[in-house]
Design a protein around this motif. Structure first.
Motif, short mmCIF file in Angstrom:
data_model
loop_
_atom_site.label_atom_id
_atom_site.label_comp_id
_atom_site.label_asym_id
_atom_site.label_seq_id
_atom_site.Cartn_x
_atom_site.Cartn_y
_atom_site.Cartn_z
N ASP A 189 0.83 -1.22 0.00
CA ASP A 189 0.00 0.00 0.00
C ASP A 189 0.86 1.26 0.00
O ASP A 189 1.94 1.31 0.59
CB ASP A 189 -0.95 0.00 1.21
CG ASP A 189 -0.20 -0.02 2.53
OD1 ASP A 189 -0.49 0.81 3.38
OD2 ASP A 189 0.69 -0.89 2.70
N TYR A 241 -3.88 -5.96 12.30
CA TYR A 241 -4.97 -4.99 12.26
C TYR A 241 -6.30 -5.72 12.09
O TYR A 241 -6.48 -6.49 11.15
CB TYR A 241 -4.76 -4.00 11.11
CG TYR A 241 -5.69 -2.81 11.16
CD1 TYR A 241 -5.39 -1.73 11.98
CD2 TYR A 241 -6.86 -2.78 10.40
CE1 TYR A 241 -6.24 -0.63 12.03
CE2 TYR A 241 -7.70 -1.69 10.46
CZ TYR A 241 -7.39 -0.62 11.27
OH TYR A 241 -8.23 0.46 11.33
N SER A 257 -9.85 -5.37 11.07
CA SER A 257 -10.62 -4.43 10.26
C SER A 257 -12.10 -4.41 10.60
O SER A 257 -12.64 -5.33 11.23
CB SER A 257 -10.47 -4.79 8.78
OG SER A 257 -9.12 -4.84 8.41
N SER A 258 -12.75 -3.35 10.15
CA SER A 258 -14.21 -3.28 10.21
C SER A 258 -14.78 -4.08 9.04
O SER A 258 -14.20 -4.10 7.95
CB SER A 258 -14.67 -1.82 10.11
OG SER A 258 -16.05 -1.76 9.82
N LYS A 298 -17.02 -3.28 7.25
CA LYS A 298 -17.40 -2.34 6.19
C LYS A 298 -16.33 -2.24 5.10
O LYS A 298 -16.62 -1.79 3.99
CB LYS A 298 -17.64 -0.96 6.80
CG LYS A 298 -18.82 -0.91 7.76
CD LYS A 298 -18.95 0.47 8.40
CE LYS A 298 -20.09 0.49 9.42
NZ LYS A 298 -20.22 1.79 10.10
N SER A 299 -15.12 -2.66 5.42
CA SER A 299 -14.03 -2.58 4.43
C SER A 299 -13.90 -3.84 3.59
O SER A 299 -13.08 -3.90 2.68
CB SER A 299 -12.70 -2.32 5.15
OG SER A 299 -12.34 -3.43 5.96
N PHE A 300 -14.72 -4.85 3.86
CA PHE A 300 -14.61 -6.13 3.15
C PHE A 300 -15.14 -6.02 1.72
O PHE A 300 -16.06 -5.25 1.44
CB PHE A 300 -15.35 -7.24 3.90
CG PHE A 300 -14.70 -7.61 5.21
CD1 PHE A 300 -13.42 -7.19 5.52
CD2 PHE A 300 -15.36 -8.41 6.13
CE1 PHE A 300 -12.81 -7.52 6.72
CE2 PHE A 300 -14.77 -8.76 7.33
CZ PHE A 300 -13.49 -8.30 7.62
N ASN A 301 -14.56 -6.85 0.84
CA ASN A 301 -14.97 -6.80 -0.57
C ASN A 301 -16.23 -7.61 -0.86
O ASN A 301 -16.77 -7.54 -1.96
CB ASN A 301 -13.82 -7.28 -1.48
CG ASN A 301 -13.34 -8.68 -1.13
OD1 ASN A 301 -13.84 -9.31 -0.19
ND2 ASN A 301 -12.38 -9.18 -1.88
N ASN A 347 -20.02 -2.21 15.05
CA ASN A 347 -18.99 -1.19 14.92
C ASN A 347 -17.86 -1.42 15.92
O ASN A 347 -16.76 -0.87 15.75
CB ASN A 347 -19.59 0.20 15.13
CG ASN A 347 -20.58 0.56 14.04
OD1 ASN A 347 -20.41 0.20 12.88
ND2 ASN A 347 -21.64 1.27 14.40
N TYR A 375 -5.79 -9.73 -2.81
CA TYR A 375 -5.37 -9.16 -1.53
C TYR A 375 -3.92 -8.68 -1.51
O TYR A 375 -3.46 -8.15 -0.50
CB TYR A 375 -5.57 -10.19 -0.42
CG TYR A 375 -6.99 -10.70 -0.35
CD1 TYR A 375 -8.06 -9.83 -0.16
CD2 TYR A 375 -7.28 -12.05 -0.53
CE1 TYR A 375 -9.37 -10.29 -0.12
CE2 TYR A 375 -8.59 -12.52 -0.49
CZ TYR A 375 -9.62 -11.64 -0.29
OH TYR A 375 -10.92 -12.09 -0.26
N ARG A 427 -7.68 -1.23 17.03
CA ARG A 427 -7.76 -2.35 16.08
C ARG A 427 -6.42 -3.05 15.91
O ARG A 427 -6.33 -4.06 15.24
CB ARG A 427 -8.26 -1.85 14.72
CG ARG A 427 -9.68 -1.32 14.76
CD ARG A 427 -10.24 -1.02 13.38
NE ARG A 427 -11.62 -0.58 13.44
CZ ARG A 427 -12.68 -1.40 13.52
NH1 ARG A 427 -12.48 -2.71 13.50
NH2 ARG A 427 -13.90 -0.92 13.58
#
Length: 292
Positions: free
Chosen positions: A83, A98, A100-101, A103-106, A140, A160, A232
């Protein structure tokens, strides 16, 4: 148990059993062998193919059963992209995973609130809506870290690790640490009022069977502070890092960066194995070559 293992046991026990595909084994012999192996009736886990157990919902009981069915890997892998912000390299440098939430999943169906029904007695009232909203908000505070048992998946390197430009870390897996994802065919729902904990498991460990090639394991924490990104970050022992695999398109710059990070921050640097990935010449596959 394989036929060879079974053959060794009955030979050792001097049992007179005919080893043919059509041969029948009497119940006394079976019970004797089970007793010899100290197999409890509650722990007779068959292969999933022949098991009549209902795996359509990812309850805690199902996940425990899946963990016993699957041969538990000694190591697990996690893919990283190269990244631009260097967040992944920061995680390697400071030895954290980390979480993750969702919400960030594909996958938009991953942790989909509709996997849980909030109907009570067939009805959905205002009180049920409040329960649903509270349950949804609780997500959340959940952090998820995803691993796999595969280090050579062309698709996962593509998805990924930004088209094989990144790297993959191999960690020693703590015994009974993670649950495997349950890949289900149908969009089955649990009922919130039947068992809240099972609904939480079902929501966070269920994925469509189309994703089964990933053979995913998950680490989940539920005490995340959504306002604090540092919550996180979960530290790991440097001795858990076993290997680093560089993607076939990984740059020399990235390789040198990672090697320097390991040298400066991991006292066990000499024990960490480094591999370069290459495309196989005569098949659609990846092979890893050790470089240290």
């Amino acid at each position: 148990m394989s036929i060879d293992e079974f053959s060794k046991i009955i030979t050792h026990l001097n049992l007179d059993i005919e080893l043919r595909p059509t041969a029948k084994i009497d119940i006394v012999s079976i019970e004797f062998i089970e007793s010899y192996l100290r197999i409890k009736k509650d722990d007779k886990y068959l292969s999933k193919q022949n098991d009549k157990f209902d795996y359509s919902k990812s309850t805690e009981g199902v996940l425990l059963r899946l963990r016993k069915l699957k041969p538990q890997p000694k190591t697990i892998f996690k893919y990283y992209s190269n990244d631009e912000k260097g967040l992944n390299l920061d995680a390697l440098k400071n030895k954290y995973l980390y979480h993750s939430s969702f919400k960030s999943f594909n996958d938009p169906f991953d942790c989909n609130i509709n996997l849980v029904s909030f109907r009570k007695n067939g009805k959905f009232k205002k009180t049920q809506k409040k329960k649903k909203d509270l349950f949804k908000n609780k997500l959340n505070n959940v952090g998820i870290c995803c691993f796999t048992t595969k280090k050579d998946s062309i698709l996962m390197w593509s998805h990924y690790s930004n088209s094989h430009k990144g790297y993959c870390l191999e960690f020693m897996k703590k015994e009974e640490e993670l649950y495997p994802v349950n890949y289900i065919k149908d969009f089955n729902k649990t009922n919130y009022y039947d068992n809240i904990k099972d609904s939480e498991f079902h929501l966070t460990y269920s994925k469509s069977e189309e994703w089964s090639y990933e053979n995913e394991y998950r680490s989940i924490v539920d005490n995340i502070d959504p306002t604090n990104p540092n919550s996180r970050k979960r530290k790991y022992s440097p001795h858990r890092l076993k290997s680093v695999y560089f993607g076939v398109n990984a740059s020399d710059k990235l390789k040198l960066q990672i090697i320097e990070i390991l040298k400066e921050n991991y006292l066990n640097f000499k024990e960490i194995e480094l591999y370069e990935n290459h495309l196989k010449e005569n098949s659609f596959g990846i092979e890893s070559v050790k470089i240290n």
